[in-house]
Design a protein around this motif. Sequence first.
Motif, PDB file in Angstrom:
ATOM      1  N   ALA A  67      -9.464   8.477   0.297  1.00 63.60           N
ATOM      2  CA  ALA A  67      -9.810   9.576   1.472  1.00 63.60           C
ATOM      3  C   ALA A  67      -8.778   9.200   3.078  1.00 63.60           C
ATOM      4  N   TYR A  68      -7.957   7.830   2.913  1.00 60.77           N
ATOM      5  CA  TYR A  68      -7.297   7.917   3.756  1.00 60.77           C
ATOM      6  C   TYR A  68      -5.246   8.738   3.796  1.00 60.77           C
ATOM      7  N   PHE A  69      -5.082   8.847   2.506  1.00 61.36           N
ATOM      8  CA  PHE A  69      -3.804   9.712   1.945  1.00 61.36           C
ATOM      9  C   PHE A  69      -3.742  11.024   2.886  1.00 61.36           C
ATOM     10  N   ALA A  70      -5.067  11.466   1.683  1.00 60.16           N
ATOM     11  CA  ALA A  70      -6.025  12.476   1.386  1.00 60.16           C
ATOM     12  C   ALA A  70      -5.601  13.341   3.507  1.00 60.16           C
ATOM     13  N   THR A  71      -6.421  13.100   3.641  1.00 68.18           N
ATOM     14  CA  THR A  71      -6.468  13.061   5.712  1.00 68.18           C
ATOM     15  C   THR A  71      -5.606  13.315   6.638  1.00 68.18           C
ATOM     16  N   SER A  81       0.773  -1.747   0.019  1.00 70.02           N
ATOM     17  CA  SER A  81      -0.070  -0.157  -0.082  1.00 70.02           C
ATOM     18  C   SER A  81       0.723   1.187   0.009  1.00 70.02           C
ATOM     19  N   PHE A  82       1.790   1.173   1.504  1.00 77.35           N
ATOM     20  CA  PHE A  82       2.896   2.561   0.811  1.00 77.35           C
ATOM     21  C   PHE A  82       3.886   3.023  -0.311  1.00 77.35           C
ATOM     22  N   TRP A  83       4.497   1.243  -1.036  1.00 85.26           N
ATOM     23  CA  TRP A  83       4.811   1.439  -1.766  1.00 85.26           C
ATOM     24  C   TRP A  83       4.156   1.994  -3.185  1.00 85.26           C
ATOM     25  N   GLY A  84       2.707   1.715  -3.142  1.00 89.11           N
ATOM     26  CA  GLY A  84       1.532   1.541  -4.247  1.00 89.11           C
ATOM     27  C   GLY A  84       1.588   3.551  -3.664  1.00 89.11           C
ATOM     28  N   TYR A  85       1.867   4.067  -3.363  1.00 91.81           N
ATOM     29  CA  TYR A  85       1.101   5.502  -2.791  1.00 91.81           C
ATOM     30  C   TYR A  85       2.500   6.437  -2.961  1.00 91.81           C
ATOM     31  N   GLY A  86       3.429   5.635  -2.764  1.00 92.30           N
ATOM     32  CA  GLY A  86       4.567   6.147  -3.702  1.00 92.30           C
ATOM     33  C   GLY A  86       5.261   6.775  -4.866  1.00 92.30           C
ATOM     34  N   VAL A  87       5.297   5.285  -5.471  1.00 88.82           N
ATOM     35  CA  VAL A  87       4.358   4.951  -7.225  1.00 88.82           C
ATOM     36  C   VAL A  87       3.733   5.881  -7.358  1.00 88.82           C
ATOM     37  N   GLY A  88       1.843   6.288  -7.189  1.00 87.53           N
ATOM     38  CA  GLY A  88       1.370   6.825  -7.417  1.00 87.53           C
ATOM     39  C   GLY A  88       1.409   8.112  -7.626  1.00 87.53           C
ATOM     40  N   LYS A  89       2.385   8.900  -6.598  1.00 89.10           N
ATOM     41  CA  LYS A  89       3.054  10.110  -6.289  1.00 89.10           C
ATOM     42  C   LYS A  89       3.675  10.379  -7.555  1.00 89.10           C
ATOM     43  N   GLN A  90       4.773   9.376  -7.710  1.00 93.23           N
ATOM     44  CA  GLN A  90       5.461   9.356  -9.022  1.00 93.23           C
ATOM     45  C   GLN A  90       4.904   9.635 -10.155  1.00 93.23           C
ATOM     46  N   GLN A  97       5.188  19.680  -2.483  1.00 90.96           N
ATOM     47  CA  GLN A  97       3.739  19.989  -2.266  1.00 90.96           C
ATOM     48  C   GLN A  97       2.760  19.900  -3.215  1.00 90.96           C
ATOM     49  N   PHE A  98       2.316  17.960  -2.991  1.00 90.34           N
ATOM     50  CA  PHE A  98       1.082  17.503  -3.531  1.00 90.34           C
ATOM     51  C   PHE A  98      -0.193  18.273  -3.515  1.00 90.34           C
ATOM     52  N   SER A  99      -1.341  18.719  -4.249  1.00 90.50           N
ATOM     53  CA  SER A  99      -2.661  19.029  -3.863  1.00 90.50           C
ATOM     54  C   SER A  99      -3.402  17.797  -3.403  1.00 90.50           C
ATOM     55  N   VAL A 100      -4.344  17.914  -2.542  1.00 91.94           N
ATOM     56  CA  VAL A 100      -6.129  17.358  -2.288  1.00 91.94           C
ATOM     57  C   VAL A 100      -6.373  16.241  -3.083  1.00 91.94           C
ATOM     58  N   GLN A 133      -4.150  15.072  -5.983  1.00 90.18           N
ATOM     59  CA  GLN A 133      -3.337  15.171  -6.769  1.00 90.18           C
ATOM     60  C   GLN A 133      -2.825  13.608  -5.234  1.00 90.18           C
ATOM     61  N   ILE A 134      -2.926  14.010  -4.172  1.00 92.10           N
ATOM     62  CA  ILE A 134      -2.536  12.640  -3.181  1.00 92.10           C
ATOM     63  C   ILE A 134      -3.855  11.740  -3.231  1.00 92.10           C
ATOM     64  N   SER A 135      -4.838  12.050  -3.193  1.00 90.64           N
ATOM     65  CA  SER A 135      -6.296  11.184  -3.711  1.00 90.64           C
ATOM     66  C   SER A 135      -6.013  10.455  -4.370  1.00 90.64           C
ATOM     67  N   THR A 136      -5.182  10.609  -5.823  1.00 84.63           N
ATOM     68  CA  THR A 136      -5.249   9.831  -6.823  1.00 84.63           C
ATOM     69  C   THR A 136      -4.259   9.290  -7.076  1.00 84.63           C
ATOM     70  N   ALA A 137      -2.824   9.527  -5.799  1.00 86.08           N
ATOM     71  CA  ALA A 137      -1.905   8.939  -5.950  1.00 86.08           C
ATOM     72  C   ALA A 137      -2.934   7.325  -4.982  1.00 86.08           C
ATOM     73  N   GLY A 138      -3.912   7.897  -3.480  1.00 87.79           N
ATOM     74  CA  GLY A 138      -3.789   6.952  -2.921  1.00 87.79           C
ATOM     75  C   GLY A 138      -4.515   5.983  -3.294  1.00 87.79           C
ATOM     76  N   PHE A 139      -5.447   6.557  -4.222  1.00 87.55           N
ATOM     77  CA  PHE A 139      -6.568   5.239  -5.039  1.00 87.55           C
ATOM     78  C   PHE A 139      -6.145   4.373  -6.019  1.00 87.55           C
ATOM     79  N   PHE A 140      -4.399   4.881  -5.870  1.00 84.14           N
ATOM     80  CA  PHE A 140      -3.963   4.074  -6.502  1.00 84.14           C
ATOM     81  C   PHE A 140      -2.721   3.236  -6.588  1.00 84.14           C
ATOM     82  N   SER A 141      -2.482   3.263  -4.757  1.00 83.90           N
ATOM     83  CA  SER A 141      -2.336   2.115  -4.182  1.00 83.90           C
ATOM     84  C   SER A 141      -3.114   1.295  -3.701  1.00 83.90           C
ATOM     85  N   ALA A 142      -4.362   0.946  -4.405  1.00 84.29           N
ATOM     86  CA  ALA A 142      -5.442   0.108  -3.829  1.00 84.29           C
ATOM     87  C   ALA A 142      -5.563  -1.103  -5.048  1.00 84.29           C
TER      88      ALA A 142
END
Length: 326
Positions: A213-217, A109-118, A130-133, A135-144
């Motif tokens: 929602a998790y990573f964005a919050t 999950s955290f690896w996927g979140y990191g890759v999502g941010k990249q 600084q990633f926007s909310v 952008q963070i949400s998109t990376a968070g969804f990708f991690s799943a």
Amino acid sequence: MSSSSSSSSSITEKLPSAKELEQDVVVAAKKSVSSLRDFAAGGVGGVFAVVVGHPFDLVKVRLQTAERGVYTGAMDVVRKTVAREGLMRGMYAGVSAPLVGVTPMFAVSFWGYGVGKQLVESFSTVKDGQFSVGQISTAGFFSAIPMTIITAPFERVKIILQIQGQKQLAPGEKPRYSGGVDVVRQLYKEGGIRSVYRGSVMTLARDGPGSAAYFATYEVIKRRLTPKDENGKPGKLSLPAVCAAGGAAGVAMWIPVFPVDTVKSRLQSAEGNASIMGTIRQLYARGGLKAFFPGMGPAMARAVPANAATFLGVELAHSAMNKTFG
């Protein structure tokens, strides 16, 4: 002669220089190291989450899957579980599956979140690092997406073992499953890989928006609680602030997706060939909309300490790796 020399010179111009290649290698190496650190830190966070959150999760699952009237509430589940199975064995029934599964699950999950941010960074503009909310949400969804490959079968095993623990055995009767590996073996024998991965669609339907929602919050609250240095940039984050942001992230993750989790739990614990729509209809017939929210209290009670522990583990692991490897 002149045309061939001009074409070769144009090709040479398009090729990257040795310095550019060196820079590309350095950037790629940094991204790879960052991904490995995200993976390791996520694994540490997963262990923290299981140790703190499993008893709460057990209560939630038993409330979600029990027939009406078996339990009067969360405390009734605890009382009956401890009386029947003992404190440690009862409240940590089925813990082997999440302990083995949640560690790589959170790592992925955290690896996927990191890759999502990249990926987000390569397709959009990140201002001042600084990633926007969004952008963070998109990376968070990708991690799943990669996480579901691990989450779905392990949660199926965990739920089956948790439900088995609430069955009253006759004298001399042995449990149907002897452990997590036995569950996988029997499920595969009954219905192949499809049976092992039952509930995967609902797992992704829960974890996609839930992780967004998790990573964005977490990021938003962490930024607000992080003191600024003299240059106006984020300073050192305190561990209580990490726990507060992590706890809030856990609550934010569960609120929008709890009904999806209930359907998933029923689907993964059902005998035979259950379907998503059949499970939804069955739940609604049992108790209307209220039937989709059993165990909400234990889930919320678990969300705060378990996710505070998760992010505490992640941040401590990153801090230790930064000190050790620079």
